[in-house]
Design a protein around this motif. Structure first.
Motif, PDB file in Angstrom:
ATOM      1  N   UNK A  34      10.033   1.984  -2.557  1.00  0.00           N
ATOM      2  CA  UNK A  34       9.837   1.226  -1.324  1.00  0.00           C
ATOM      3  C   UNK A  34      10.336   2.013  -0.118  1.00  0.00           C
ATOM      4  N   UNK A  35      11.459   2.676  -0.274  1.00  0.00           N
ATOM      5  CA  UNK A  35      12.001   3.485   0.827  1.00  0.00           C
ATOM      6  C   UNK A  35      11.077   4.645   1.165  1.00  0.00           C
ATOM      7  N   UNK A  36      10.545   5.312   0.132  1.00  0.00           N
ATOM      8  CA  UNK A  36       9.776   6.532   0.351  1.00  0.00           C
ATOM      9  C   UNK A  36       8.333   6.276   0.756  1.00  0.00           C
ATOM     10  N   UNK A  37       7.732   5.189   0.252  1.00  0.00           N
ATOM     11  CA  UNK A  37       6.284   5.030   0.378  1.00  0.00           C
ATOM     12  C   UNK A  37       5.859   3.822   1.198  1.00  0.00           C
ATOM     13  N   UNK A  38       6.793   3.046   1.722  1.00  0.00           N
ATOM     14  CA  UNK A  38       6.462   1.919   2.588  1.00  0.00           C
ATOM     15  C   UNK A  38       7.403   1.934   3.789  1.00  0.00           C
ATOM     16  N   UNK A  39       7.129   1.058   4.735  1.00  0.00           N
ATOM     17  CA  UNK A  39       8.008   0.922   5.890  1.00  0.00           C
ATOM     18  C   UNK A  39       8.956  -0.239   5.779  1.00  0.00           C
ATOM     19  N   UNK A  62       0.845  -1.194   0.000  1.00  0.00           N
ATOM     20  CA  UNK A  62       0.000   0.000   0.000  1.00  0.00           C
ATOM     21  C   UNK A  62       0.878   1.241   0.000  1.00  0.00           C
ATOM     22  N   UNK A  63       0.614   2.121  -0.952  1.00  0.00           N
ATOM     23  CA  UNK A  63       1.362   3.378  -1.006  1.00  0.00           C
ATOM     24  C   UNK A  63       1.138   4.182   0.263  1.00  0.00           C
ATOM     25  N   UNK A  64       2.222   4.636   0.846  1.00  0.00           N
ATOM     26  CA  UNK A  64       2.122   5.469   2.026  1.00  0.00           C
ATOM     27  C   UNK A  64       1.986   4.721   3.332  1.00  0.00           C
ATOM     28  N   UNK A  65       2.033   3.383   3.271  1.00  0.00           N
ATOM     29  CA  UNK A  65       1.899   2.581   4.491  1.00  0.00           C
ATOM     30  C   UNK A  65       3.247   2.510   5.200  1.00  0.00           C
ATOM     31  N   UNK A  66       3.587   3.573   5.900  1.00  0.00           N
ATOM     32  CA  UNK A  66       4.868   3.638   6.593  1.00  0.00           C
ATOM     33  C   UNK A  66       4.889   2.783   7.851  1.00  0.00           C
ATOM     34  N   UNK A  67       3.721   2.310   8.278  1.00  0.00           N
ATOM     35  CA  UNK A  67       3.665   1.494   9.482  1.00  0.00           C
ATOM     36  C   UNK A  67       3.977   0.029   9.197  1.00  0.00           C
ATOM     37  N   UNK A  68       3.917  -0.356   7.926  1.00  0.00           N
ATOM     38  CA  UNK A  68       4.187  -1.758   7.585  1.00  0.00           C
ATOM     39  C   UNK A  68       5.662  -2.057   7.833  1.00  0.00           C
ATOM     40  N   UNK A  69       5.924  -3.278   8.229  1.00  0.00           N
ATOM     41  CA  UNK A  69       7.301  -3.694   8.461  1.00  0.00           C
ATOM     42  C   UNK A  69       7.591  -4.905   7.588  1.00  0.00           C
ATOM     43  N   UNK A  70       8.817  -5.328   7.578  1.00  0.00           N
ATOM     44  CA  UNK A  70       9.205  -6.468   6.775  1.00  0.00           C
ATOM     45  C   UNK A  70      10.386  -6.127   5.896  1.00  0.00           C
ATOM     46  N   UNK A  71      10.749  -7.068   5.054  1.00  0.00           N
ATOM     47  CA  UNK A  71      11.934  -6.925   4.209  1.00  0.00           C
ATOM     48  C   UNK A  71      11.590  -7.196   2.762  1.00  0.00           C
ATOM     49  N   UNK A  72      12.094  -6.340   1.895  1.00  0.00           N
ATOM     50  CA  UNK A  72      11.973  -6.506   0.448  1.00  0.00           C
ATOM     51  C   UNK A  72      13.359  -6.767  -0.120  1.00  0.00           C
ATOM     52  N   UNK A  73      13.497  -7.840  -0.881  1.00  0.00           N
ATOM     53  CA  UNK A  73      14.730  -8.112  -1.618  1.00  0.00           C
ATOM     54  C   UNK A  73      14.527  -7.719  -3.069  1.00  0.00           C
ATOM     55  N   UNK A  74      15.409  -6.863  -3.607  1.00  0.00           N
ATOM     56  CA  UNK A  74      15.354  -6.481  -5.012  1.00  0.00           C
ATOM     57  C   UNK A  74      16.691  -6.823  -5.659  1.00  0.00           C
ATOM     58  N   UNK A  75      16.637  -7.572  -6.758  1.00  0.00           N
ATOM     59  CA  UNK A  75      17.865  -7.958  -7.446  1.00  0.00           C
ATOM     60  C   UNK A  75      18.281  -6.875  -8.432  1.00  0.00           C
ATOM     61  N   UNK A  76      19.608  -6.819  -8.696  1.00  0.00           N
ATOM     62  CA  UNK A  76      20.180  -5.808  -9.591  1.00  0.00           C
ATOM     63  C   UNK A  76      19.676  -4.424  -9.201  1.00  0.00           C
ATOM     64  N   UNK A  77      19.919  -4.059  -7.947  1.00  0.00           N
ATOM     65  CA  UNK A  77      19.351  -2.830  -7.396  1.00  0.00           C
ATOM     66  C   UNK A  77      19.945  -1.566  -7.990  1.00  0.00           C
ATOM     67  N   UNK A  78      21.049  -1.668  -8.733  1.00  0.00           N
ATOM     68  CA  UNK A  78      21.624  -0.495  -9.387  1.00  0.00           C
ATOM     69  C   UNK A  78      21.152  -0.356 -10.826  1.00  0.00           C
ATOM     70  N   UNK A  79      20.296  -1.281 -11.283  1.00  0.00           N
ATOM     71  CA  UNK A  79      19.725  -1.158 -12.618  1.00  0.00           C
ATOM     72  C   UNK A  79      18.584  -0.165 -12.635  1.00  0.00           C
ATOM     73  N   UNK A  80      18.030   0.076 -13.810  1.00  0.00           N
ATOM     74  CA  UNK A  80      16.981   1.071 -13.934  1.00  0.00           C
ATOM     75  C   UNK A  80      15.759   0.752 -13.098  1.00  0.00           C
ATOM     76  N   UNK A 113      15.290 -12.900  10.102  1.00  0.00           N
ATOM     77  CA  UNK A 113      13.925 -13.400  10.206  1.00  0.00           C
ATOM     78  C   UNK A 113      13.322 -13.833   8.890  1.00  0.00           C
ATOM     79  N   UNK A 114      14.060 -13.660   7.795  1.00  0.00           N
ATOM     80  CA  UNK A 114      13.544 -14.006   6.480  1.00  0.00           C
ATOM     81  C   UNK A 114      13.070 -12.788   5.712  1.00  0.00           C
ATOM     82  N   UNK A 115      12.687 -13.006   4.480  1.00  0.00           N
ATOM     83  CA  UNK A 115      12.278 -11.961   3.544  1.00  0.00           C
ATOM     84  C   UNK A 115      10.780 -12.091   3.288  1.00  0.00           C
ATOM     85  N   UNK A 116      10.096 -10.953   3.205  1.00  0.00           N
ATOM     86  CA  UNK A 116       8.650 -10.962   2.966  1.00  0.00           C
ATOM     87  C   UNK A 116       8.296 -10.884   1.484  1.00  0.00           C
ATOM     88  N   UNK A 117       9.103 -10.150   0.714  1.00  0.00           N
ATOM     89  CA  UNK A 117       8.804  -9.920  -0.697  1.00  0.00           C
ATOM     90  C   UNK A 117      10.100  -9.958  -1.499  1.00  0.00           C
TER      91      UNK A 117
END
Length: 344
Positions: free
Chosen positions: A177-182, A150-168, A223-227
């Motif tokens: 994810x940094x700006x609009x989620x927790x 959910x956009x703007x859900x700064x209260x949500x917690x957990x971990x997002x793994x993104x591959x090739x994070x320096x790509x477009x 604790x593992x990855x959520x997404x």
């Protein structure tokens, strides 16, 4: 509706499927200026960016000698509007990715369905803005539609793994994810320069995608990855994703690969999702104007200082030689952020 000032225009096209080191793989051509359809905009293109889809189309389609214009990232100025277009007027500055089943934007003038277009961020140059549309749409749809965040859900917690994070795409996923989620964002990178860029885009922890992921993730996300937002290497990493994801985790993938064994996802009830930002335009879905709204929101966030451009290297004017060089860099896998070109 104002007419384009010329009958013909410079463009860059492919005529046959050729390797990028062949000078005929992309050639400079002169084409008629297209006429906008009822809901189209005719845009004077000021800058473009290059994505993997460009070289994939060049390599995998054969136009049979007819000029096929590529390019699905552009920023420019509206010079004419179709009779039923309502969202924009002549003189508006816009940015967009467009539709893959229509001619691309590597041309001086380009027609695009207005429902796929956003107003250019006022604080960015055309070049900076051209880097954003395709990757912003992919990242936004992947995060907020496929993964169900959910956009703007700064209260949500957990971990997002993104591959090739320096790509477009990875860089936009990290920013959004940094700006609009927790969520805590973990990104993969393998070089000092890609790690630095990924962190600047919003990644908190970096792991090396050339080394086994589970052991590294055990240190940064015990604790593992959520997404998982998988931009590359999905087939190689699927078993690792199954290992590190929590029960009921979600994967969204955007890369191309052959058959894989999805049975590894069953015991944890992990769901797998595809993201292709061209789906709405390809199938003329009734909600395709969602992309107009996404790009408009991205422009707002840029102008508020929440998001930034991912443009890192401008090769100069839009011509065949510069586009061949951009394709070569993209195919090598060495690009950081987005490669752009400006003007004709």
């Amino acid at each position: 509706m104002r007419e384009a000032p010329f009958e013909t225009m410079p463009a860059v096209a492919c005529r046959r499927s050729l390797p990028v080191d062949d000078p005929e793989s992309l050639v400079d051509v002169e084409l008629p200026v297209p006429a906008p359809g009822p809901r189209d905009l005719l845009v004077r293109v000021e800058a473009v960016a290059v994505n993997p889809v460009d070289y994939k189309v060049r390599r995998n389609s054969d136009p049979g000698g007819e000029p096929k214009v590529l390019g699905w990232d552009a920023a420019g100025t509206v010079v004419a509007v179709g009779g039923e277009a309502e969202r924009f007027a002549v003189g508006d500055e816009v940015f967009y990715a467009g539709a893959i089943d229509r001619p691309g934007a590597n041309a001086r003038f380009h027609t695009v369905d207005e429902s796929l277009v956003g107003r250019k961020p006022a604080t960015l140059s055309f070049t900076e803005a051209a880097a954003l549309p395709l990757t912003s749409l992919t990242a936004w749809e992947g995060l907020f539609e496929r993964l169900g965040l959910r956009e703007g859900d700064r209260e949500s917690s957990g971990t997002l793994l993104v591959t090739a994070a320096a790509g477009g795409v990875g860089a936009m996923v990290a920013q959004l994810a940094r700006a609009l989620t927790g969520l805590t964002v973990v990104g993969t990178a393998s070089r000092p320069e890609t790690e630095e860029f990924a962190r600047r885009m919003g990644v908190t922890h970096v792991v090396d995608h050339h080394r086994p992921l589970p052991a590294q993730l055990a240190d940064v996300a015990p604790g593992g990855v959520d997404h998982v937002f998988s931009t590359a290497g999905t087939d190689r990493n699927l078993a690792a994703y199954a290992d590190v994801l929590k029960p009921f985790g979600r994967i969204v993938a955007i890369d191309d690969f052959g058959p894989v064994d999805i049975g590894v996802l069953k015991s944890k009830s992990i769901s797998f999702h595809w993201e292709l930002m061209f789906t709405r335009s390809l199938y003329r879905t009734p909600d395709r104007a969602v992309q107009h709204r996404i790009l408009s929101r991205v422009a707002e966030l840029v102008d508020e200082g929440v998001l930034t451009t991912t443009a890192t290297r401008d090769l100069g004017t839009i011509n065949a030689a510069h586009l061949r060089e951009a394709h070569r860099i993209m195919e090598s896998g060495s690009a950081i952020g987005k490669i752009t070109m400006t003007g004709f």
